[in-house]
Design a protein around this motif. Structure first.
Motif, PDB file in Angstrom:
ATOM      1  N   ASP A 140       0.822  -1.217   0.000  1.00 58.49           N
ATOM      2  CA  ASP A 140       0.000   0.000   0.000  1.00 58.49           C
ATOM      3  C   ASP A 140       0.854   1.265   0.000  1.00 58.49           C
ATOM      4  O   ASP A 140       0.519   2.252  -0.669  1.00 58.49           O
ATOM      5  CB  ASP A 140      -0.928   0.013   1.222  1.00 58.49           C
ATOM      6  CG  ASP A 140      -2.021  -1.043   1.120  1.00 58.49           C
ATOM      7  OD1 ASP A 140      -2.269  -1.529  -0.003  1.00 58.49           O
ATOM      8  OD2 ASP A 140      -2.632  -1.378   2.156  1.00 58.49           O
ATOM      9  N   ARG A 143       1.918   1.947  -3.463  1.00 63.12           N
ATOM     10  CA  ARG A 143       0.765   2.418  -4.246  1.00 63.12           C
ATOM     11  C   ARG A 143       0.525   3.907  -3.980  1.00 63.12           C
ATOM     12  O   ARG A 143       0.262   4.681  -4.908  1.00 63.12           O
ATOM     13  CB  ARG A 143      -0.485   1.612  -3.891  1.00 63.12           C
ATOM     14  CG  ARG A 143      -0.507   0.178  -4.411  1.00 63.12           C
ATOM     15  CD  ARG A 143      -1.638  -0.608  -3.769  1.00 63.12           C
ATOM     16  NE  ARG A 143      -1.758  -1.948  -4.313  1.00 63.12           N
ATOM     17  CZ  ARG A 143      -2.623  -2.310  -5.254  1.00 63.12           C
ATOM     18  NH1 ARG A 143      -3.457  -1.413  -5.759  1.00 63.12           N
ATOM     19  NH2 ARG A 143      -2.666  -3.544  -5.704  1.00 63.12           N
ATOM     20  N   PRO A 181     -15.413  -0.636   1.996  1.00 62.65           N
ATOM     21  CA  PRO A 181     -14.736  -1.824   2.547  1.00 62.65           C
ATOM     22  C   PRO A 181     -13.239  -1.632   2.728  1.00 62.65           C
ATOM     23  O   PRO A 181     -12.635  -2.239   3.609  1.00 62.65           O
ATOM     24  CB  PRO A 181     -15.030  -2.912   1.499  1.00 62.65           C
ATOM     25  CG  PRO A 181     -16.211  -2.427   0.743  1.00 62.65           C
ATOM     26  CD  PRO A 181     -16.140  -0.946   0.762  1.00 62.65           C
ATOM     27  N   ASN A 182     -12.619  -0.786   1.900  1.00 56.16           N
ATOM     28  CA  ASN A 182     -11.173  -0.560   1.979  1.00 56.16           C
ATOM     29  C   ASN A 182     -10.817   0.687   2.778  1.00 56.16           C
ATOM     30  O   ASN A 182      -9.692   1.184   2.690  1.00 56.16           O
ATOM     31  CB  ASN A 182     -10.585  -0.461   0.575  1.00 56.16           C
ATOM     32  CG  ASN A 182     -10.784  -1.736  -0.228  1.00 56.16           C
ATOM     33  OD1 ASN A 182     -10.699  -2.839   0.323  1.00 56.16           O
ATOM     34  ND2 ASN A 182     -11.068  -1.597  -1.509  1.00 56.16           N
ATOM     35  N   GLY A 183     -11.757   1.200   3.521  1.00 56.05           N
ATOM     36  CA  GLY A 183     -11.511   2.395   4.314  1.00 56.05           C
ATOM     37  C   GLY A 183     -11.864   3.663   3.542  1.00 56.05           C
ATOM     38  O   GLY A 183     -12.320   3.618   2.389  1.00 56.05           O
ATOM     39  N   GLY A 203      -5.609   4.579  -3.387  1.00 55.21           N
ATOM     40  CA  GLY A 203      -6.906   5.008  -2.867  1.00 55.21           C
ATOM     41  C   GLY A 203      -7.190   6.483  -3.071  1.00 55.21           C
ATOM     42  O   GLY A 203      -8.046   7.065  -2.380  1.00 55.21           O
ATOM     43  N   SER A 229     -15.451   5.349  -6.321  1.00 60.03           N
ATOM     44  CA  SER A 229     -14.981   4.291  -5.417  1.00 60.03           C
ATOM     45  C   SER A 229     -15.399   2.923  -5.926  1.00 60.03           C
ATOM     46  O   SER A 229     -14.642   1.950  -5.833  1.00 60.03           O
ATOM     47  CB  SER A 229     -15.531   4.519  -4.008  1.00 60.03           C
ATOM     48  OG  SER A 229     -15.061   5.733  -3.459  1.00 60.03           O
ATOM     49  N   SER A 232     -13.163   1.798  -8.669  1.00 55.86           N
ATOM     50  CA  SER A 232     -11.885   1.316  -8.145  1.00 55.86           C
ATOM     51  C   SER A 232     -12.012  -0.098  -7.590  1.00 55.86           C
ATOM     52  O   SER A 232     -11.063  -0.885  -7.664  1.00 55.86           O
ATOM     53  CB  SER A 232     -11.386   2.249  -7.038  1.00 55.86           C
ATOM     54  OG  SER A 232     -11.079   3.522  -7.566  1.00 55.86           O
ATOM     55  N   GLN A 233     -13.178  -0.413  -7.015  1.00 58.78           N
ATOM     56  CA  GLN A 233     -13.388  -1.769  -6.514  1.00 58.78           C
ATOM     57  C   GLN A 233     -13.492  -2.769  -7.662  1.00 58.78           C
ATOM     58  O   GLN A 233     -13.024  -3.901  -7.558  1.00 58.78           O
ATOM     59  CB  GLN A 233     -14.647  -1.825  -5.657  1.00 58.78           C
ATOM     60  CG  GLN A 233     -14.548  -1.055  -4.350  1.00 58.78           C
ATOM     61  CD  GLN A 233     -15.866  -1.019  -3.595  1.00 58.78           C
ATOM     62  OE1 GLN A 233     -16.662  -1.957  -3.668  1.00 58.78           O
ATOM     63  NE2 GLN A 233     -16.114   0.073  -2.896  1.00 58.78           N
ATOM     64  N   ASP A 236      -8.880  -2.565 -10.091  1.00 57.99           N
ATOM     65  CA  ASP A 236      -7.800  -2.001  -9.289  1.00 57.99           C
ATOM     66  C   ASP A 236      -7.085  -0.903 -10.078  1.00 57.99           C
ATOM     67  O   ASP A 236      -6.716  -1.081 -11.238  1.00 57.99           O
ATOM     68  CB  ASP A 236      -6.822  -3.117  -8.923  1.00 57.99           C
ATOM     69  CG  ASP A 236      -5.741  -2.646  -7.977  1.00 57.99           C
ATOM     70  OD1 ASP A 236      -4.821  -1.943  -8.442  1.00 57.99           O
ATOM     71  OD2 ASP A 236      -5.824  -2.973  -6.790  1.00 57.99           O
TER      72      ASP A 236
END
Length: 341
Positions: A140, A143, A181-183, A203, A229, A232-233, A236
């Motif tokens: 992360d 990224r 789900p990923n914050g 993100g 968002s 992005s889900q 990726d």
């Protein structure tokens, strides 16, 4: 073979020698069933030579001189005027040579097939495997670093991100309110160059200042963030970047830990000009419901007539209901001033 039958009535005279040092005899030469028949002048067969095993000692020269393969001591000489017989023999030898199994050709075909298979693996399978591996192993923090480098590469087009402190605080609260789900996403409002929203590795979601300044309802901005968002889900952001920049960039990232600067610059320009991908309305409505956000303000912002976004309007999960606002009035006002005057 049809060619044998074609020449079975053909005869010619020649000089035959049975072995080295033997006297040459005048003979009659005819073509049999895959054989060359050598007879004396009384038409008595002296020998039969197999055409597949026939060898010419002087290709292209005259008079033509032949012998059985492996036995150059036994010879047959055809005079210069026996051109038709020479032509027939050469044609039959060529036809037999084409029909004969050729291990060398088979080996070449096998090698070509192996080369084609390896090439196909390199061109089509390996890049995808490298990309999927990179998406899995890149941490992360890397990224986020790549995302920041892309933002820097865009500055010539977008300008620096809007940074009014009170507006940034309101933007951070909005990100927490819309966390998935990923914050919570990392939201950046840019003064120019962004059509509506763009997602980057790490993100990061880039937001056009128009979404902040041109609408009275913060649910419009919330809707665009929710939609981005969801994109992005579905895909990726790092995978999308590596797919666009190619396998050499992927290999460079895996071997050095960094993306090539040229690839970052090119992708930064490319992603800003890409059209926004459409989303399935049912999935989008489910996501609006899970975030407790009305879908109709977003739908009307996408199409003021509502015709192309009718499903998001009619099936708004919170139509006619009172909800906790995504931002209170004070935060919304502060967020609208994030880019200053």
């Amino acid at each position: 073979m049809t060619a044998f039958r074609e020449y079975q009535r053909l005869e010619a005279s020649g000089l035959w020698r049975a072995k080295p040092g033997a006297q040459r005899l005048e003979v009659i030469v005819s073509i049999g069933d895959a054989t060359l028949v050598i007879s004396d002048m009384n038409d008595r067969p002296l020998t039969h030579w197999s055409l597949p095993a026939l060898h010419r000692a002087n290709p292209g020269d005259t008079p033509a001189l032949y012998h059985p393969d492996g036995d150059p001591g036994e010879t047959l000489e055809l005079a210069e005027n026996e051109t038709e017989m020479v032509a027939a023999i050469e044609k039959l030898r060529s036809a037999i040579g084409r029909a004969r199994p050729q291990p060398g050709r088979l080996r070449r075909l096998i090698m070509l097939g192996m080369f084609a298979s390896v090439t196909a693996l390199i061109l089509f399978w390996l890049p995808g495997q490298l990309r999927r591996h990179a998406v899995t192993v890149v941490p992360d923090v890397k990224r986020e670093e790549i995302g920041d480098l892309l933002v820097d590469a865009m500055r010539g087009i977008t300008g620096p991100a809007c940074d009014d402190p009170s507006g940034q605080a309101a933007l951070a609260r909005l990100a927490l309110r819309l966390a998935g789900p990923n914050g919570p996403p990392r939201l950046l409002v840019l003064p120019d160059g962004v059509r509506d929203t763009v997602s980057l590795p790490g993100g990061i979601i880039l937001i056009s200042r128009a979404l902040v300044e041109d609408y009275e309802d913060p649910d419009v901005l919330a809707g665009f963030i929710i939609a981005e968002s969801l994109r992005s889900q579905k895909e990726d952001a790092l995978n999308r970047m590596l797919l666009a920049t190619g396998p050499l960039s992927t290999a460079h990232l895996l071997t050095t830990g960094d993306m090539p600067e040229g690839s970052l610059r090119d992708y930064a320009k490319d992603i800003l000009s890409r059209p926004t991908a459409n989303l399935d309305a049912t999935l989008l409505l489910e996501t609006f419901k899970s975030r407790s956000v009305r879908s109709s303000p977003y739908a009307y912002a996408r199409d003021i007539s509502g015709e192309s976004t009718l499903s998001l309007i009619e099936a708004d999960p919170f139509a006619g209901q009172s909800l906790e606002p995504v931002l209170d009035d004070g935060d919304w006002i502060r967020l609208q001033g994030i880019c200053g005057q």
